[in-house]
Write a protein that holds these residues in place. Structure first.
Motif, PDB file in Angstrom:
ATOM      1  N   ILE A  95     -12.912  12.194  -7.625  1.00 17.93           N
ATOM      2  CA  ILE A  95     -13.898  11.981  -8.700  1.00 17.93           C
ATOM      3  C   ILE A  95     -15.296  12.359  -8.216  1.00 17.93           C
ATOM      4  O   ILE A  95     -16.065  13.039  -8.891  1.00 17.93           O
ATOM      5  CB  ILE A  95     -13.876  10.506  -9.162  1.00 17.93           C
ATOM      6  N   TYR A  96     -15.582  11.900  -6.988  1.00 11.59           N
ATOM      7  CA  TYR A  96     -16.900  12.160  -6.389  1.00 11.59           C
ATOM      8  C   TYR A  96     -17.140  13.667  -6.290  1.00 11.59           C
ATOM      9  O   TYR A  96     -18.213  14.185  -6.645  1.00 11.59           O
ATOM     10  CB  TYR A  96     -16.931  11.539  -4.985  1.00 11.59           C
ATOM     11  N   LEU A 171     -24.648  -1.509  -8.781  1.00 12.16           N
ATOM     12  CA  LEU A 171     -23.873  -1.369  -7.533  1.00 12.16           C
ATOM     13  C   LEU A 171     -22.806  -2.449  -7.392  1.00 12.16           C
ATOM     14  O   LEU A 171     -21.891  -2.323  -6.591  1.00 12.16           O
ATOM     15  CB  LEU A 171     -24.808  -1.415  -6.317  1.00 12.16           C
ATOM     16  N   GLY A 172     -22.939  -3.513  -8.162  1.00  5.93           N
ATOM     17  CA  GLY A 172     -22.000  -4.622  -8.004  1.00  5.93           C
ATOM     18  C   GLY A 172     -20.865  -4.588  -9.009  1.00  5.93           C
ATOM     19  O   GLY A 172     -19.947  -5.394  -8.934  1.00  5.93           O
ATOM     20  N   ASN A 173     -20.940  -3.647  -9.922  1.00  4.02           N
ATOM     21  CA  ASN A 173     -19.923  -3.580 -10.973  1.00  4.02           C
ATOM     22  C   ASN A 173     -18.939  -2.456 -10.652  1.00  4.02           C
ATOM     23  O   ASN A 173     -19.335  -1.326 -10.373  1.00  4.02           O
ATOM     24  CB  ASN A 173     -20.644  -3.307 -12.302  1.00  4.02           C
ATOM     25  N   THR A 176     -19.338   0.834 -12.541  1.00  2.55           N
ATOM     26  CA  THR A 176     -20.553   1.656 -12.440  1.00  2.55           C
ATOM     27  C   THR A 176     -20.923   2.035 -11.010  1.00  2.55           C
ATOM     28  O   THR A 176     -21.738   2.926 -10.808  1.00  2.55           O
ATOM     29  CB  THR A 176     -21.759   0.917 -13.051  1.00  2.55           C
ATOM     30  N   ALA A 177     -20.312   1.363 -10.019  1.00  6.26           N
ATOM     31  CA  ALA A 177     -20.766   1.561  -8.631  1.00  6.26           C
ATOM     32  C   ALA A 177     -20.593   3.008  -8.162  1.00  6.26           C
ATOM     33  O   ALA A 177     -21.524   3.599  -7.592  1.00  6.26           O
ATOM     34  CB  ALA A 177     -20.017   0.604  -7.707  1.00  6.26           C
ATOM     35  N   LEU A 178     -19.419   3.589  -8.424  1.00  9.18           N
ATOM     36  CA  LEU A 178     -19.189   4.963  -7.960  1.00  9.18           C
ATOM     37  C   LEU A 178     -20.134   5.930  -8.669  1.00  9.18           C
ATOM     38  O   LEU A 178     -20.727   6.814  -8.039  1.00  9.18           O
ATOM     39  CB  LEU A 178     -17.725   5.360  -8.192  1.00  9.18           C
ATOM     40  N   GLY A 179     -20.297   5.716  -9.965  1.00 10.34           N
ATOM     41  CA  GLY A 179     -21.207   6.569 -10.723  1.00 10.34           C
ATOM     42  C   GLY A 179     -22.635   6.463 -10.208  1.00 10.34           C
ATOM     43  O   GLY A 179     -23.356   7.463 -10.145  1.00 10.34           O
TER      44      GLY A 179
END
Lengths: 312, 451
Positions: A95-96, A171-173, A176-179
């Motif tokens: 994904i990254y 950053l904690g979710n 959403t963190a990877l995004g």
């Protein structure tokens, strides 16, 4: 003198020329080797040797720098195939890579093209775009930590523009963190690569653009119909660099998320770091390194082939 | 020419790979690096030095993390200064590093025998293996021979003792890690310190209704929040269950399941501040020290932090409230001695007389008292301190044993390899929506991965 008489001399001459040629070639070879030796020694000592060592360490069980190694042949590689974290790492890395390449290269190219038109102020813009590359990763991480905090700049901005429903614990979710990490790479990557594209596009003959303009082409057409086809090889190179940076990188995961929450930002590069420096499994970490190395080689070959085909 | 070059290169590679193969064969048979004997005798007994001999100057290198910003930095420098004044032949050369970086730095330096003579390090993770891997030497005999036998508290010594009896280092820093209650906010909300988790949930509603928000702040995104997660989970577990779960990965015991469920219940009841899963340690610190959050989980290393000074009079220390069914009688907090030990390295053994003199000097009760004054729990049985001169939170911490119970600390029982996975699981646990079943499954998976 007949030909028959001349023949021995001719043969002798040919042979002596051949002898001379051989000697000359040998001399050239020795000279070449003599001149190339330092580079070869350097390459063998500092490039090939560590690489071979990585392959060797990947066949060992080695749990600390101060512990003895145990040769286990392919056990680490067998383990890779059964390790669920490798699958998670591959998934997140995929994904990254997809987002990090597709989100950077086209925009960087467009921005580079815009810079190459040398409109007023392009020098300032070039400096601004390049500035992320001049900041240390730790400094960038601090900037984005401040941005992504629950009470950070991003959420404050969203609230101030009347969009409190969009605020997140970035950053904690898990969702959403990877995004959030990819966004940092895209932000830095677009600016940096646009300057590289600018440097390459600046070498294209201006006449090409001028001729196209005389034919009534606009900037958009020139960018995609003229500049883009001429830059395919270079785009391939930039894609490779971007790909390698993401594939083996783990800086933002180390500094911001620790690969979490859960496994949301757990990539192969981070797993390698984790195993080498946090979990003290040096042998296994190098097996992961070998896997990443092989993936890298395969994808590089693939990108080169695609770009050279497109170029042709 | 190309063919020849290629063949030469191939030959070279073959030679290298043969050399590598040779290397490859060795590790299985290579003996471990010269391991120190389990119990190391002092190399030069003091009696071996002629009384008239002029002592040779010795430089003792020490790596630690008690720099100028640490509350123990000034006392440590004062000890160094006094020691060098009393021992003019010994010079201490100390280097300050980030706590978490010290183990890797020492291990790397150790491979080239460039490690310092003494290391002040936390006992956790890879450091647990130092006595076996030879990075540091067991200090059993030194304790006996240097007159320190019987001086260390049993708890301190027990934290540093391996299952095989080797004492990994001289215990130095004890700690308490309680819950900090900001009584100004409790008073403002008309509340008292909660005794049970039901009280806490009720308090959370009151705090939220008064606009203060969720009462407990934790750094959900880094390891410090993990400590609170562990404390809450352990509050429902017996010590045996804790060892089974955190030590061996058995998360199926009733206590372990109840502990994780309790954590989720508290999280979903709004006990934590909003967005706790994204709070990092620095911002958690800042928000609590600014006086805007009623409860936090901080250790004794913060008791005399200058940032706390203004808030200290409003703070009461205590344990985390218990839920019904908890095996503990009183609210729980962590306490232990793993925060710092003095490790003697092989290079230190080369200068064992200087090391001995330093260690003996350091462990005098009045020297240790200097650190106790700034919040450190003493590793010695007997340290005389003037309690009237203690900073308020250091004095308050003396009452903790009468207020709360202390579950097992995890530093010495949790396998090093599971640490990062645990961090990620606890991060996830703070995020709303993560179920207890998911957390338990991830905890099991984390331990399964290291087997």
């Amino acid at each position: 003198m007949t030909i028959a008489e001349k023949t021995p001399r001719l043969v002798k001459s040919i042979f002596s020329n051949a002898e001379y040629g051989r000697r000359n070639a040998r001399r050239r070879r020795v000279t070449f080797l003599f001149l190339a030796a330092p580079a070869l020694v350097w390459f063998l000592s500092f490039m090939l040797w560590p690489l071979l060592n990585m392959f060797y360490i990947s066949t060992t069980s080695w749990n600390s720098l101060n512990m003895p190694k145990k040769f286990i042949f392919l056990d680490n590689f067998i383990r890779i195939f059964h390790d669920p974290k490798v699958a998670i790492g591959l998934h997140n890395t995929g994904i990254y890579l997809l987002a990090g390449i597709l989100g950077v290269i086209p925009f960087a190219f467009m921005l580079g093209f815009f810079l190459s038109l040398r409109k007023p102020g392009y020098r300032i813009l070039r400096t601004i775009f390049f500035s992320p590359a001049m900041l240390s990763i730790a400094a960038l991480a601090m900037i984005f930590l401040g941005l992504y905090r629950p009470d950070g700049m991003l959420n404050s901005f969203l609230i101030s523009v009347g969009l409190p429903g969009l605020t997140r614990v970035w950053l904690g979710n898990q969702s959403t963190a990877l995004g959030a990490l990819i966004a940092i790479d895209i932000w830095g990557g677009i600016g940096f690569n646009s300057v590289l594209f600018f440097a390459a596009l600046a070498n294209l003959p201006e006449e090409l653009y001028e001729a196209a303009m005389l034919d009534g082409a606009g900037y958009w057409t020139i960018m995609w119909k003229i500049a883009f086809p001429l830059m395919v090889d270079f785009i391939g190179l930039i894609t490779i660099l971007q790909f390698l940076g993401i594939l083996s990188g783990a800086a933002y995961q180390i500094l911001l998320t620790g690969g979490g929450p859960g496994t949301a930002t757990f990539t192969l590069g981070f797993y390698l770091y984790d195993q080498a420096f946090l979990s003290h499994r040096l042998g296994y970490s190098q097996a992961l390194g070998v896997m990443i190395f092989l993936i890298g080689i395969v994808v590089i070959i693939l990108i080169r082939r695609i770009s050279s085909r497109a170029s042709n | 020419m190309n063919k020849k070059l290629i063949s030469m290169t191939i030959s070279l590679l073959v030679v290298i790979s043969m050399a590598l193969t040779a290397c490859g064969g060795t590790p299985a048979t290579t003996p471990a690096p010269t391991a120190p004997p389990a119990i190391v005798p002092t190399t030069v007994p003091p009696t071996a030095v002629p009384p008239t001999a002029v002592p040779q100057p010795v430089t003792l290198t020490i790596w630690h993390n008690w720099g100028p910003d640490d509350t123990k930095g000034a006392p440590l420098q004062s000890v160094f200064k006094d020691f060098m004044a009393a021992n003019p032949d010994i010079t201490i050369k100390d280097s300050v590093y980030v706590d978490a970086d010290i183990p890797l730095k020492v291990e790397t330096a150790s491979t080239s025998k460039q490690e310092p003579d003494l290391v002040f390090s936390v006992l956790f993770d890879g450091v647990l293996n130092w006595a076996d891997s030879g990075v540091a030497l067991p200090v059993n005999d030194y304790i006996k021979q240097w007159g320190l036998d019987g001086k260390f508290s049993d708890a301190a010594l027990s934290n540093f003792t391996q299952a095989d009896g080797k004492i990994r280092a001289f215990p130095l820093e004890g700690f308490t890690w309680p819950i900090w209650y900001n009584m100004k906010l409790f008073d403002q909300a008309g509340l008292t310190i909660p005794k049970t988790t039901d009280d806490l949930i009720a308090d959370a509603k009151v705090f939220r209704s008064k606009g203060i928000g969720g009462p407990v702040i934790a750094s959900g995104i880094d390891g410090m929040g993990g400590a609170l997660f562990n404390l809450i989970v352990e509050s429902m577990m017996t010590d045996q269950e804790t060892i089974q779960a955190f030590g061996n990965g058995d998360w199926t015991t009733p206590g372990a399941i109840a502990g994780v469920k309790l954590f989720v219940q508290l999280r979903d009841a709004g006990v934590f501040v909003d967005g706790v899963e994204g709070v990092d340690y620095a911002s958690g610190d800042t928000r609590f020290f600014a006086g805007s959050v009623p409860m936090a989980h901080f250790g004794s290393w913060s008791y005399t932090d200058p940032a706390v000074a203004a808030l200290a009079p409003d703070i009461k220390l205590g344990g985390f409230p218990l839920a019904s069914g908890s095996p503990w009688k009183n609210p729980v907090y962590f306490s232990g001695f793993t925060a710092k030990g003095i490790f003697v390295t092989p290079n230190g053994v080369e200068k064992i007389d200087a090391v001995k003199r330093f260690v003996q000097f350091m462990y005098q009760p009045d020297m240790i008292a200097r650190f106790v004054q700034v919040g450190m729990a003493p590793p010695l049985k007997s340290v005389t301190i003037d309690t009237t001169k203690l900073p308020p939170l250091v004095a308050a911490a003396l009452d903790l044993p009468s207020i709360g119970d202390t579950p097992t600390i995890l530093d010495t029982i949790m396998p090093a390899a599971v640490g990062t996975d645990m961090g990620r699981v606890t991060q996830e646990a703070f995020a709303p929506g993560t179920t207890a079943d998911k957390i338990l499954a991830d905890l099991k998976a984390a331990y399964a991965a290291i087997k």
